[in-house]
Scaffold this active site. Structure first.
Site, PDB file in Angstrom:
ATOM      1  N   PRO A   3       0.797  -1.239   0.000  1.00 19.95           N
ATOM      2  CA  PRO A   3       0.000   0.000   0.000  1.00 19.95           C
ATOM      3  C   PRO A   3       0.827   1.287   0.000  1.00 19.95           C
ATOM      4  CG  PRO A   3       0.033  -0.927   2.210  1.00 19.95           C
ATOM      5  CD  PRO A   3       0.788  -1.884   1.335  1.00 19.95           C
ATOM      6  N   CYS A   4       1.472   1.588  -1.110  1.00 20.92           N
ATOM      7  CA  CYS A   4       2.248   2.829  -1.191  1.00 20.92           C
ATOM      8  C   CYS A   4       1.332   4.049  -1.166  1.00 20.92           C
ATOM      9  CB  CYS A   4       3.131   2.827  -2.430  1.00 20.92           C
ATOM     10  SG  CYS A   4       2.240   2.592  -3.968  1.00 20.92           S
ATOM     11  N   HIS A   5       0.026   3.840  -1.380  1.00 23.27           N
ATOM     12  CA  HIS A   5      -0.911   4.964  -1.313  1.00 23.27           C
ATOM     13  C   HIS A   5      -1.075   5.468   0.122  1.00 23.27           C
ATOM     14  CE1 HIS A   5      -3.324   1.272  -0.721  1.00 23.27           C
ATOM     15  NE2 HIS A   5      -4.097   1.994   0.061  1.00 23.27           N
TER      16      HIS A   5
END
Length: 538
Positions: free
Chosen positions: A498-500
């Site tokens: 989850p780089c968001h």
């Protein structure tokens, strides 16, 4: 592994059986289903069709057998899909096997071709089919390496399997006297006859061979019967002859003959490897011959001459294949000193082909190539989500990429794979607010630093965020904010890693590889901003 092997001729049965022996030695769990003959059947597995029901030679003869060929193709395709082999191995037999290769490729079956069709001799355009439909090509003649290289095919050469078949044959343990006694043969010197393994060949060559007998009254003629041919096919030509038919004794006849007359093909090379002087004959239906003459591009029809690239053994083709011409060439071979001269030339042939053990080497090579392919093979599936189109990619056991697509390419085909099916299921649950983390086997490709960052991102809980600086501190490089940002940008597993959930300083919504609007959407979906002191979108 499960192997599906297709050999449509006697020579293919021989090579297929040796290959199966090698595969069993390298793969203790090997299972076989095959089209072949008695030799392959002796190695175990399930025989679907015997080659005596499938072998057809000549243009006219093929046209006359189209109904049978069509039925066999239909049966083979159905059987192949039901068996679901790990590897399909095709052995020569191009008319049939090219069609099966195309079908198998369309159905995501790995295709290995063992003993390439002689595309360098005629119908060269078929090379494109090999390049398109065959995953690995295993050749048995050294001169083919450079030929296929110019077509962009890295063919694999591990020697010629006939060296194994001839060198390891029991015939070497038996003296000539023992051979004669066992087969009830008189003391006269032997002339061997090999009329081929197809009915069409036999019906053309054998009548000519029978007429040789009266010209050599001091010799005993022995005819090698092919195991797949009923003796009645031979006997109708031998009614007024003293020629002795021996089935299953081909190598014994070649080894103990003073000279041989044989059909073109594998027999020519076998004779040379057993030091048998030979006259090579070819002929058939006149229409088929004329068509072949227009299409065939090589100088020689004999494998011996092709490999040595010079006329070492005499070739008699169609109109030259007469009893008178054969008699003339036989007399030359039987003259003093000729055998020794020819055997010396045969030794050069062995040097070119390389040493023994080809079948074992090919089997090992096939398993190695299969493992390389499986390790590098990727399966893809495109799914529609509230975020947009996502392309899921996996290898044999792990998810390797999740990428965002602006639009679907019509050339993209969805593939079935358990990892992709589970990934699609978990994405549906995620967007339906039924899942907060992904439980998938993953294998992202990146540098050691990138993987370190991605591992840390995976620890950020659903609904929470961290800054680039916080992630940098956690991985022990507190001044590497920019490097962490670059690692987020290179993340191959969108959402799953989850780089968001990573923000700029002071929780500022910063760049996202597929757009800030998509990052906003995902954070809104996870309600991540609700846990922060200020709305991230202000």
């Amino acid at each position: 592994m499960k192997y599906y092997i297709i050999a449509g001729e006697a020579s293919g049965d021989l090579h297929g059986s040796n290959l199966m022996k090698g595969l069993k030695a390298s793969d203790s769990s090997a299972e076989f289903r095959f089209w072949g003959g008695d030799l392959m059947a002796a190695q175990g597995g399930t025989l679907v069709r015997h080659y005596k029901e499938t072998a057809v030679m000549g243009f006219v003869e093929v046209l006359m057998s189209l109904d049978k060929i069509t039925k066999n193709l239909k049966l083979c395709k159905k059987d192949l899909l039901e068996y679901k082999p790990d590897i399909l191995i095709l052995i020569d037999y191009p008319g049939f096997n090219f069609r099966i290769a195309k079908f198998a490729k369309e159905n995501n079956i790995i295709v290995f071709y063992y003993i390439s069709p002689k595309v360098w001799a005629w119908k060269e355009g078929r090379v494109k089919n090999l390049k398109r439909d065959v995953d690995r090509l295993f050749i048995i003649f050294p001169f083919e390496i450079e030929y296929f290289k110019k077509w962009g095919i890295n063919a694999i050469y591990n020697g010629n399997p006939l060296l194994d078949s001839t060198a390891g044959h029991p015939v070497h343990k038996e003296s000539e006297n023992e051979f004669r006694e066992r087969n009830n043969i008189d003391e006269r010197p032997i002339i061997g006859l090999l009329a081929g393994s197809r009915v069409m060949e036999i019906n053309y060559l054998l009548p000519r061979m029978v007429k040789l007998e009266k010209n050599f009254p001091d010799y005993q003629f022995l005819l090698a019967g092919a195991p797949s041919i009923d003796s009645s096919i031979y006997n109708k030509h031998l009614k007024s002859s003293n020629i002795k038919l021996l089935t299953g004794e081909t190598y014994g006849i070649l080894k103990h003959s003073k000279a041989t007359v044989l059909s073109s093909g594998t027999a020519s090379l076998e004779a040379a490897l057993l030091d048998a002087p030979q006259v090579v004959c070819y002929g058939g239906n006149e229409i088929s011959y004329r068509i072949a003459k227009l299409l065939i591009k090589v100088k020689f029809i004999s494998l011996v001459n092709l490999i040595l690239d010079r006329p070492v053994v005499k070739e008699l083709v169609q109109h030259d294949c007469t009893p008178a011409e054969i008699t003339k060439e036989l007399k030359k071979l039987l003259s003093k000193g000729q055998r020794e001269k020819l055997i010396k030339k045969y030794s050069k042939l062995r040097d070119i082909l390389g040493g023994e053990g080809a079948s074992v080497k090919v089997a090992k090579s096939m398993i190695e190539e299969y493992n390389k392919m499986i390790d590098s093979r990727r399966f893809c599936k495109i799914i529609n989500t509230p975020l947009g189109l996502l392309k899921l990619t996996c290898d044999k056991d792990s998810l390797t990429e999740v990428t965002y697509l602006q639009s679907k390419n019509n050339n993209e085909h969805n593939e079935n794979h358990p990892v992709l099916a589970e990934a699609e299921k978990q994405f549906k649950e995620y967007f339906a607010n039924q899942r907060k983390s992904f439980d998938l086997p993953v294998k992202p490709d990146g540098t050691e630093f990138q993987r370190k960052v991605w591992d840390e991102l995976s620890r950020i809980p659903y609904g929470k965020v961290k800054t680039y600086g916080e992630v940098a501190k956690l991985i022990g490089t507190k001044d590497a904010n920019r490097a962490v940002g670059m690692a987020c940008k290179m993340n191959p597993l969108l959402i799953v890693v989850p780089c968001h959930r990573v923000l700029g300083a002071h929780n500022k919504l910063t760049g996202f590889n597929i757009g800030i609007d998509k990052k906003s959407f995902l954070l809104e979906h996870e309600k991540a901003y609700q846990s922060e002191e200020q709305n991230l979108f202000n």
